[in-house]
Write an enzyme that holds these catalytic residues in place. Sequence first.
Site, PDB file in Angstrom:
ATOM      1  N   GLN A 178      92.375  21.764  -5.248  1.00 44.07           N
ATOM      2  CA  GLN A 178      91.102  21.771  -5.977  1.00 44.07           C
ATOM      3  C   GLN A 178      91.298  22.118  -7.453  1.00 44.07           C
ATOM      4  OE1 GLN A 178      88.862  24.724  -3.845  1.00 44.07           O
ATOM      5  NE2 GLN A 178      90.012  26.448  -4.685  1.00 44.07           N
ATOM      6  N   SER A 219      96.270  32.365  -5.345  1.00 45.40           N
ATOM      7  CA  SER A 219      96.997  33.638  -5.427  1.00 45.40           C
ATOM      8  C   SER A 219      98.353  33.455  -6.096  1.00 45.40           C
ATOM      9  CB  SER A 219      97.229  34.224  -4.033  1.00 45.40           C
ATOM     10  OG  SER A 219      96.025  34.407  -3.364  1.00 45.40           O
ATOM     11  N   HIS A 225      98.855  34.205  -9.738  1.00 45.50           N
ATOM     12  CA  HIS A 225      98.732  35.563 -10.279  1.00 45.50           C
ATOM     13  C   HIS A 225      99.736  36.544  -9.701  1.00 45.50           C
ATOM     14  CE1 HIS A 225      95.160  33.878 -11.835  1.00 45.50           C
ATOM     15  NE2 HIS A 225      94.635  33.710 -10.644  1.00 45.50           N
ATOM     16  N   LEU A 261     107.273  39.942  -6.228  1.00 44.04           N
ATOM     17  CA  LEU A 261     108.291  40.861  -5.721  1.00 44.04           C
ATOM     18  C   LEU A 261     108.655  40.469  -4.291  1.00 44.04           C
ATOM     19  CD1 LEU A 261     106.395  42.525  -7.804  1.00 44.04           C
ATOM     20  CD2 LEU A 261     107.630  44.501  -6.940  1.00 44.04           C
ATOM     21  N   HIS A 303      93.113  43.169  -4.881  1.00 45.05           N
ATOM     22  CA  HIS A 303      94.240  44.088  -5.007  1.00 45.05           C
ATOM     23  C   HIS A 303      94.490  44.262  -6.500  1.00 45.05           C
ATOM     24  CE1 HIS A 303      98.396  45.266  -5.230  1.00 45.05           C
ATOM     25  NE2 HIS A 303      98.843  44.060  -5.421  1.00 45.05           N
ATOM     26  N   TYR A 340     103.724  49.715  -6.738  1.00 46.93           N
ATOM     27  CA  TYR A 340     104.978  48.998  -6.966  1.00 46.93           C
ATOM     28  C   TYR A 340     105.065  48.580  -8.422  1.00 46.93           C
ATOM     29  CZ  TYR A 340     102.169  44.706  -6.476  1.00 46.93           C
ATOM     30  OH  TYR A 340     101.223  43.730  -6.624  1.00 46.93           O
ATOM     31  N   TYR A 378     109.166  34.390  40.296  1.00 51.36           N
ATOM     32  CA  TYR A 378     109.235  34.943  38.939  1.00 51.36           C
ATOM     33  C   TYR A 378     110.145  34.035  38.134  1.00 51.36           C
ATOM     34  CZ  TYR A 378     110.672  37.725  34.945  1.00 51.36           C
ATOM     35  OH  TYR A 378     110.931  38.127  33.665  1.00 51.36           O
ATOM     36  N   ASP A 381     107.554  34.925  30.148  1.00 53.60           N
ATOM     37  CA  ASP A 381     107.970  35.071  31.544  1.00 53.60           C
ATOM     38  C   ASP A 381     106.723  35.184  32.391  1.00 53.60           C
ATOM     39  OD1 ASP A 381     107.396  37.656  30.672  1.00 53.60           O
ATOM     40  OD2 ASP A 381     108.823  38.577  32.057  1.00 53.60           O
ATOM     41  N   THR A 418     104.853  35.039  36.568  1.00 56.92           N
ATOM     42  CA  THR A 418     104.931  34.932  38.019  1.00 56.92           C
ATOM     43  C   THR A 418     104.028  33.777  38.422  1.00 56.92           C
ATOM     44  OG1 THR A 418     103.149  36.549  38.225  1.00 56.92           O
ATOM     45  CG2 THR A 418     105.386  37.378  38.453  1.00 56.92           C
TER      46      THR A 418
HETATM   47  P1  FAD Z   1      97.542  29.983  -2.998  1.00 59.07           P
HETATM   48  O1  FAD Z   1      98.483  30.135  -4.092  1.00 59.07           O
HETATM   49  O2  FAD Z   1      96.211  30.652  -3.133  1.00 59.07           O
HETATM   50  O3  FAD Z   1      97.327  28.444  -2.800  1.00 59.07           O
HETATM   51  C1  FAD Z   1      96.250  27.923  -2.044  1.00 59.07           C
HETATM   52  C2  FAD Z   1      95.792  26.696  -2.742  1.00 59.07           C
HETATM   53  O4  FAD Z   1      94.802  26.030  -1.972  1.00 59.07           O
HETATM   54  C3  FAD Z   1      95.166  27.021  -4.082  1.00 59.07           C
HETATM   55  O5  FAD Z   1      95.919  26.387  -5.077  1.00 59.07           O
HETATM   56  C4  FAD Z   1      93.761  26.470  -3.957  1.00 59.07           C
HETATM   57  O6  FAD Z   1      93.299  25.920  -5.156  1.00 59.07           O
HETATM   58  C5  FAD Z   1      93.934  25.433  -2.890  1.00 59.07           C
HETATM   59  N1  FAD Z   1      92.686  25.116  -2.202  1.00 59.07           N
HETATM   60  C6  FAD Z   1      91.840  25.986  -1.615  1.00 59.07           C
HETATM   61  N2  FAD Z   1      90.775  25.332  -1.116  1.00 59.07           N
HETATM   62  C7  FAD Z   1      90.966  24.019  -1.388  1.00 59.07           C
HETATM   63  C8  FAD Z   1      90.218  22.857  -1.118  1.00 59.07           C
HETATM   64  N3  FAD Z   1      89.042  22.896  -0.479  1.00 59.07           N
HETATM   65  N4  FAD Z   1      90.696  21.668  -1.541  1.00 59.07           N
HETATM   66  C9  FAD Z   1      91.887  21.592  -2.206  1.00 59.07           C
HETATM   67  N5  FAD Z   1      92.626  22.680  -2.483  1.00 59.07           N
HETATM   68  C10 FAD Z   1      92.173  23.873  -2.078  1.00 59.07           C
HETATM   69  N6  FAD Z   1     103.189  38.257  -2.585  1.00 59.07           N
HETATM   70  C11 FAD Z   1     104.477  38.622  -2.581  1.00 59.07           C
HETATM   71  O7  FAD Z   1     105.240  38.169  -1.735  1.00 59.07           O
HETATM   72  N7  FAD Z   1     104.974  39.507  -3.456  1.00 59.07           N
HETATM   73  C12 FAD Z   1     104.177  40.070  -4.414  1.00 59.07           C
HETATM   74  O8  FAD Z   1     104.634  40.859  -5.226  1.00 59.07           O
HETATM   75  C13 FAD Z   1     102.815  39.728  -4.430  1.00 59.07           C
HETATM   76  N8  FAD Z   1     101.972  40.310  -5.304  1.00 59.07           N
HETATM   77  C14 FAD Z   1     100.693  39.886  -5.392  1.00 59.07           C
HETATM   78  C15 FAD Z   1      99.886  40.431  -6.374  1.00 59.07           C
HETATM   79  C16 FAD Z   1      98.608  39.965  -6.555  1.00 59.07           C
HETATM   80  C17 FAD Z   1      97.766  40.551  -7.621  1.00 59.07           C
HETATM   81  C18 FAD Z   1      98.113  38.954  -5.695  1.00 59.07           C
HETATM   82  C19 FAD Z   1      96.744  38.402  -5.857  1.00 59.07           C
HETATM   83  C20 FAD Z   1      98.897  38.455  -4.675  1.00 59.07           C
HETATM   84  C21 FAD Z   1     100.190  38.915  -4.508  1.00 59.07           C
HETATM   85  N9  FAD Z   1     101.024  38.425  -3.512  1.00 59.07           N
HETATM   86  C22 FAD Z   1     102.335  38.783  -3.495  1.00 59.07           C
HETATM   87  C23 FAD Z   1     100.522  37.502  -2.482  1.00 59.07           C
HETATM   88  C24 FAD Z   1     100.813  36.067  -2.865  1.00 59.07           C
HETATM   89  O9  FAD Z   1     100.288  35.802  -4.111  1.00 59.07           O
HETATM   90  C25 FAD Z   1     100.187  35.104  -1.881  1.00 59.07           C
HETATM   91  O10 FAD Z   1     100.390  35.515  -0.579  1.00 59.07           O
HETATM   92  C26 FAD Z   1     100.757  33.709  -2.049  1.00 59.07           C
HETATM   93  O11 FAD Z   1     100.746  33.339  -3.389  1.00 59.07           O
HETATM   94  C27 FAD Z   1      99.967  32.738  -1.243  1.00 59.07           C
HETATM   95  O12 FAD Z   1     100.394  31.435  -1.521  1.00 59.07           O
HETATM   96  P2  FAD Z   1      99.554  30.225  -0.958  1.00 59.07           P
HETATM   97  O13 FAD Z   1     100.219  28.982  -1.422  1.00 59.07           O
HETATM   98  O14 FAD Z   1      99.328  30.391   0.473  1.00 59.07           O
HETATM   99  O15 FAD Z   1      98.111  30.423  -1.593  1.00 59.07           O
END
Ligand code: FAD
Length: 770
Positions: free
Chosen positions: A33, A42, A45, A49, A217, A242, A504, A517, A519
Amino acid sequence: GPTVVIIGAGIVGCALADELTGRGWTDVTVLDQGPLFETGGSSSHAPGLVFQTEPSRTMSRLARYTVEKYAGLGCFAPVGSLEVATTPARLAELHRRFGFGQSWGVPSSVLDPAACATLFPLLDKSIIVGGLHVPSDGLVPPVRAAEVQAARATSLGARFLGNRAVTRVTSRSGRVTGVATADEEFPADLVVSCAGLWGPAIGAMAGVPIPLLPMAHQYVRTTAAGASDDLPILRHQDRDLYFRAYGDRFGVGSHRHEPMPVDLADLPGDAHPSKLPFTPDTFRQSWAAAGELIPALRGATLEDAFNGVLSVTADGFPLLGEAASLRGFWVAEAVRVTHSAGAAKAVAEWMADGRPAIDLHECDLNRFDAAQLAPDYVRRRAIRTFAETDGIRHPADPPPVRNVRVSPFHPRQAELGAVFGEAAGWERPLWYATNPPPEAPRPRDEWSARHWSPIAETEARLTRRRVALYDMTPLTRINVTGPPSFLSGLTAADVDRPVGTVVYTCLLDPAGGIRGDVTVARLGEDRFRVGGNGPLDVDWLRRHAPPGVSVRDVTGGTCGVGLWGPAARELVAPLTDVDVSAEGFRYYRAREGYLGTVPVLLLRLSGVGELGWEIYTEAQYGLRLWDTLWEAGREHGLIAAGRLAFDSLRLEKGYRTWGRDMTTEDGPDQAGLRPAGDRVPDRRLTCLLLADTGDVPLGREPVYAGGFPVGHVTGAAYGWSVGAPIAYAWLPSALAVPGTQVEIGYFGRLLLATVAAEPLFDPQNERLRR
Ligand code: FAD
């Protein structure tokens, strides 16, 4: 390959497109989107880590693959990680985490404060008591990792389309047919939702519940504070903080604030929908704590600060797999950057090969019972999961939502002073306070003595000496109607045995790995009662049921007890019309009849290795069943007994638990469920007897031989009949020989253990068969 549409071009969607195209599935379209590749999700941003040390072997492996893959793609800064402890309890926890690393192959070391300060000179070492250093941890730049993987996928044929919001998921006869935006249609054989925190909205379009909670967060970037890019990533979990460096600045994240669940409708409609305004009040304490640990931060201020939104599930694990209710609709959500590449690889394997190469049962989208999908349940548990992100969690710590599922016996158990634990929403008695503790209880280490009582010893001993009643209701019960070939085809056994026989065996996946597993009791020519482990068994049977075969989960409408002990026969004989004599009702047999006025199914099985029966009935008769047995049991010294006693007796007999002792990664030979054939398995589930020091491991601890990690403990308990703690562990076959000396790492100590021939108790099964 098939036509695949992936919803979401965050790090997970991009990693999946890369994995699929890398496997030759090139007809892949990824829709987002937002704009590519800073989509506003997410991943846009996250500071990225990556800590690979986790209690779960699966999660640790997903993280390890992420590190390996992104390092290979030039998207990983291997700065290492340091987790500091400021309390003795945290230091003990770091030792435990060191053990997980040893078990799962993530080397680390526990350091003293001076060594911590050498690694991270800005620390005030006077407030810390130690740290855990993981040299292979580090930082992933999530948007770049997404971009690089997308570029590779594109070169193999995938297309990535930004500014395309999916508004519909289309389907026909229970199969997905594609997705649509406001003005375009994208037909597909397979649709994968990688929509992150928007997962529930996409799920709603597909009629598939997605049990995750978007939560805010807090994350800030500071002004200059003397940081440098070679500093390890840092965790200060005693204060839920962190840190990472950006040049001479720091990024600081905090989990210590009021839980902030987010309603998707309240997300900003701008370019940063997953970025909410900062709430400075809730950050004040965290900032002060950050300055205590890193005094240089006291001179810095916040340059950028926001509340970022991420996905949290009830149990903290991701949601991976194909929906049970809509074929071809897959999900890879609630996945952290840390696990992104690993999760994408596992899902790609699952889609392309029919099974992931590693055990994913903890992450399976279909692991939940109906009540666990309730929005209220998901919300309350996810809030707790978030709040405990940095907590020291004991595996038996009670969850926040209780009494979701109770057996009909619950009021009677409560009257007997049952202390309940929870599993999959069920309340299960751990022990009964009205049973007397032993006169001289054995000492037990503080950690394993939590959620535990010496009464378990009394219950275990009285089960072996007299007779005890165990609640078996939380087991999953499935009625299968159809020819025996259906179940024989899915298990390691031939269930085409005479009516009245119980087998079993294990459910096997296409590669011969153990899916569960079970029965299997044959109650009629085409009527079977399957006892299993949970919703995944039901899902597996349903997925494979051909037309004409019916698979019905009857768990909720039924209940049951295990009545076990030498006096079991004398107790039930006067109550029932069924011939319960040794000749009339042999081991591994099933009979239907009455117990008093209660219609029952009797299975001559034992989870504890004693004479007796599992006795099942409909839930409406549950109280009556309990009361009938309880009344009749008086003269036989019947007691009610709980899970702690059960686990001890179970291990004495070497009975395995699926999910802990064995998974899809293990075959029946390795797990010791059948005699090994010609090929000697490379490793075996092995019985260990521990020196009786009062330490009792709980599972997942490393096993060492000659100073090297060689395996891990799956489960352990004190065995009162054998007078020592028992552990089961996966070991290389060469070591799985009775008499071999090994050591178990437990909170930085080494516990001596010896491989023992199993089962430890009644190897001839004389007590079972009497
Ligand atoms: P997203 O990056 O959110 O991607 C989902 C995508 O789906 C988006 O681009 C969105 O636009 C799209 N989408 C949604 N609905 C639709 C639709 N209807 N049609 C088309 N597209 C759509 N994780 C770590 O491992 N280490 C960290 O240090 C860490 N720190 C974090 C700090 C912050 C402040 C935040 C917010 C998150 C942090 N995370 C961290 C978590 C991490 O950011 C997320 O778990 C990860 O980025 C998720 O990736 P994703 O691709 O699943 O989701």
